[in-house]
Design a protein around this motif. Structure first.
Motif, PDB file in Angstrom:
ATOM      1  N   ARG A  35      14.846  10.884 -11.608  1.00 44.91           N
ATOM      2  CA  ARG A  35      14.945  11.353 -12.991  1.00 44.91           C
ATOM      3  C   ARG A  35      14.880  12.869 -13.100  1.00 44.91           C
ATOM      4  N   GLU A  36      14.263  13.506 -12.118  1.00 47.69           N
ATOM      5  CA  GLU A  36      13.983  14.935 -12.270  1.00 47.69           C
ATOM      6  C   GLU A  36      14.143  15.669 -10.954  1.00 47.69           C
ATOM      7  N   GLY A  37      14.205  16.998 -11.061  1.00 44.16           N
ATOM      8  CA  GLY A  37      14.199  17.834  -9.875  1.00 44.16           C
ATOM      9  C   GLY A  37      15.567  18.086  -9.280  1.00 44.16           C
ATOM     10  N   THR A  38      15.571  18.913  -8.256  1.00 42.63           N
ATOM     11  CA  THR A  38      16.785  19.305  -7.557  1.00 42.63           C
ATOM     12  C   THR A  38      16.894  18.549  -6.238  1.00 42.63           C
ATOM     13  N   GLU A  39      18.057  18.617  -5.626  1.00 39.19           N
ATOM     14  CA  GLU A  39      18.219  17.962  -4.331  1.00 39.19           C
ATOM     15  C   GLU A  39      17.286  18.585  -3.300  1.00 39.19           C
ATOM     16  N   ASP A  40      17.135  19.904  -3.343  1.00 36.30           N
ATOM     17  CA  ASP A  40      16.220  20.569  -2.411  1.00 36.30           C
ATOM     18  C   ASP A  40      14.803  20.048  -2.595  1.00 36.30           C
ATOM     19  N   GLY A  41      14.395  19.864  -3.853  1.00 40.31           N
ATOM     20  CA  GLY A  41      13.066  19.334  -4.112  1.00 40.31           C
ATOM     21  C   GLY A  41      12.910  17.915  -3.607  1.00 40.31           C
ATOM     22  N   ARG A  42      13.947  17.100  -3.758  1.00 39.28           N
ATOM     23  CA  ARG A  42      13.897  15.724  -3.270  1.00 39.28           C
ATOM     24  C   ARG A  42      13.741  15.691  -1.753  1.00 39.28           C
ATOM     25  N   ILE A  43      14.483  16.560  -1.084  1.00 35.33           N
ATOM     26  CA  ILE A  43      14.385  16.641   0.383  1.00 35.33           C
ATOM     27  C   ILE A  43      12.944  16.914   0.794  1.00 35.33           C
ATOM     28  N   ARG A  44      12.330  17.881   0.150  1.00 34.32           N
ATOM     29  CA  ARG A  44      10.984  18.304   0.541  1.00 34.32           C
ATOM     30  C   ARG A  44       9.923  17.253   0.183  1.00 34.32           C
ATOM     31  N   GLU A  45      10.057  16.627  -0.963  1.00 36.12           N
ATOM     32  CA  GLU A  45       9.047  15.632  -1.354  1.00 36.12           C
ATOM     33  C   GLU A  45       9.149  14.360  -0.516  1.00 36.12           C
ATOM     34  N   VAL A  46      10.364  13.936  -0.207  1.00 32.63           N
ATOM     35  CA  VAL A  46      10.533  12.744   0.636  1.00 32.63           C
ATOM     36  C   VAL A  46       9.977  13.013   2.033  1.00 32.63           C
ATOM     37  N   ASN A  47      10.271  14.176   2.569  1.00 26.75           N
ATOM     38  CA  ASN A  47       9.765  14.534   3.900  1.00 26.75           C
ATOM     39  C   ASN A  47       8.239  14.528   3.904  1.00 26.75           C
ATOM     40  N   GLN A  48       7.646  15.142   2.881  1.00 26.79           N
ATOM     41  CA  GLN A  48       6.184  15.218   2.806  1.00 26.79           C
ATOM     42  C   GLN A  48       5.565  13.834   2.634  1.00 26.79           C
ATOM     43  N   ARG A 102       0.824  -1.206   0.000  1.00 26.21           N
ATOM     44  CA  ARG A 102       0.000   0.000   0.000  1.00 26.21           C
ATOM     45  C   ARG A 102       0.858   1.255   0.000  1.00 26.21           C
ATOM     46  N   ILE A 103       2.019   1.187   0.646  1.00 26.50           N
ATOM     47  CA  ILE A 103       2.941   2.321   0.673  1.00 26.50           C
ATOM     48  C   ILE A 103       4.134   2.062  -0.232  1.00 26.50           C
ATOM     49  N   TYR A 104       4.611   0.821  -0.266  1.00 26.14           N
ATOM     50  CA  TYR A 104       5.882   0.543  -0.925  1.00 26.14           C
ATOM     51  C   TYR A 104       5.850   0.841  -2.422  1.00 26.14           C
ATOM     52  N   ARG A 105       4.762   0.492  -3.101  1.00 24.87           N
ATOM     53  CA  ARG A 105       4.697   0.762  -4.536  1.00 24.87           C
ATOM     54  C   ARG A 105       4.740   2.265  -4.814  1.00 24.87           C
ATOM     55  N   ASP A 106       4.026   3.037  -4.003  1.00 25.52           N
ATOM     56  CA  ASP A 106       4.059   4.496  -4.164  1.00 25.52           C
ATOM     57  C   ASP A 106       5.445   5.037  -3.840  1.00 25.52           C
ATOM     58  N   TRP A 107       6.098   4.450  -2.836  1.00 25.39           N
ATOM     59  CA  TRP A 107       7.469   4.865  -2.488  1.00 25.39           C
ATOM     60  C   TRP A 107       8.410   4.605  -3.664  1.00 25.39           C
ATOM     61  N   GLN A 108       8.284   3.433  -4.291  1.00 27.37           N
ATOM     62  CA  GLN A 108       9.121   3.125  -5.448  1.00 27.37           C
ATOM     63  C   GLN A 108       8.910   4.126  -6.574  1.00 27.37           C
ATOM     64  N   GLN A 109       7.641   4.473  -6.843  1.00 23.84           N
ATOM     65  CA  GLN A 109       7.350   5.443  -7.901  1.00 23.84           C
ATOM     66  C   GLN A 109       7.935   6.811  -7.566  1.00 23.84           C
ATOM     67  N   LEU A 110       7.859   7.186  -6.302  1.00 26.79           N
ATOM     68  CA  LEU A 110       8.448   8.463  -5.861  1.00 26.79           C
ATOM     69  C   LEU A 110       9.946   8.464  -6.120  1.00 26.79           C
ATOM     70  N   VAL A 111      10.616   7.389  -5.715  1.00 29.04           N
ATOM     71  CA  VAL A 111      12.067   7.303  -5.894  1.00 29.04           C
ATOM     72  C   VAL A 111      12.439   7.324  -7.368  1.00 29.04           C
ATOM     73  N   LEU A 112      11.696   6.597  -8.205  1.00 26.92           N
ATOM     74  CA  LEU A 112      11.983   6.580  -9.643  1.00 26.92           C
ATOM     75  C   LEU A 112      11.803   7.964 -10.257  1.00 26.92           C
ATOM     76  N   ARG A 113      10.721   8.640  -9.873  1.00 25.11           N
ATOM     77  CA  ARG A 113      10.462   9.970 -10.438  1.00 25.11           C
ATOM     78  C   ARG A 113      11.496  10.990  -9.983  1.00 25.11           C
ATOM     79  N   LEU A 114      11.772  11.023  -8.691  1.00 28.46           N
ATOM     80  CA  LEU A 114      12.727  12.000  -8.177  1.00 28.46           C
ATOM     81  C   LEU A 114      14.140  11.711  -8.652  1.00 28.46           C
TER      82      LEU A 114
END
Length: 204
Positions: free
Chosen positions: A40-53, A26-38
């Motif tokens: 490929r794209e975005g800044t380190e600052d953005g990754r910090i904020r999206e992972v935290n959220q 229920r969480i792990y698949r969404d976590w994998q998609q988050l990791v794959l997307r981040l």
């Protein structure tokens, strides 16, 4: 250094389900998609904020005594996802390893034990708490990723937190020291956590 020479690796959804049952997905698949997307794209600052959220929203806070029937238990990210819950250490651990998975350098991240003032900076009531600190550069003021506060704020704006010690794979820092005071291998629960993550396949 316990993680020297090791590489983080994503566990397959099938392996996660084999270890912890279908509820982990229920969480792990969404976590994998988050990791794959981040990744490929975005800044380190953005990754910090999206992972935290993501982790603050997807995990609910629960004390170890209720969740694991133990006074103090450090869960792996997969264990936390399987229960959909964790305490402050579990949030910090999950954020740390997710950001490492995304290529954030280990020296930029530290898990920090603090005394948190309950009721605001002027309160005299404190409790033990753990947060994750992010250092953009070695001399930068750290940003605080907290399971109980939505916003990521500089440490100077978190007057309700008093650092006790911090650690990552490179060592242990006491208070506000600028150099490690001890080897992280001294933390028994950290060694146990790494052993569990190796058995899961999360760490090579």
């Amino acid at each position: 250094m316990l993680l020297a020479g090791m590489v983080l690796a994503s566990v397959s959804a099938d392996r996660a389900e084999q270890l912890y049952g279908p509820q982990v997905l229920r969480i792990y698949r969404d976590w994998q998609q988050l990791v794959l997307r981040l990744g490929r794209e975005g800044t380190e600052d953005g990754r910090i904020r999206e992972v935290n959220q993501f982790l603050n929203q997807r995990l609910r806070y629960m004390e170890d005594s209720m969740l694991w029937r133990q006074e103090d238990y450090w869960a792996t990210p997969l264990e936390s996802m399987s229960r959909g819950a964790g305490d402050c250490e579990d949030y910090a651990i999950a954020k740390y390893f997710t950001l490492r998975e995304l290529g954030v350098a280990p020296q930029k991240l530290r898990m920090v034990y603090v005394k948190a003032r309950i009721g605001g900076p002027s309160s005299t009531i404190t409790q033990a708490h753990m947060v994750l600190a992010y250092y953009a550069t070695p001399t930068a003021e750290p940003l605080v990723l907290d399971s109980l506060v939505t916003s990521i704020l500089p440490a100077s704006q978190r007057n309700d937190l008093q650092p006790v010690f911090s650690f990552n794979a490179d060592g242990i820092w006491v208070g506000n020291s600028t150099a490690p005071n001890a080897n992280v291998d001294r933390l028994t629960r950290w060694r146990q956590l790494i052993d569990k993550m190796k058995s899961e396949g999360f760490i090579n």
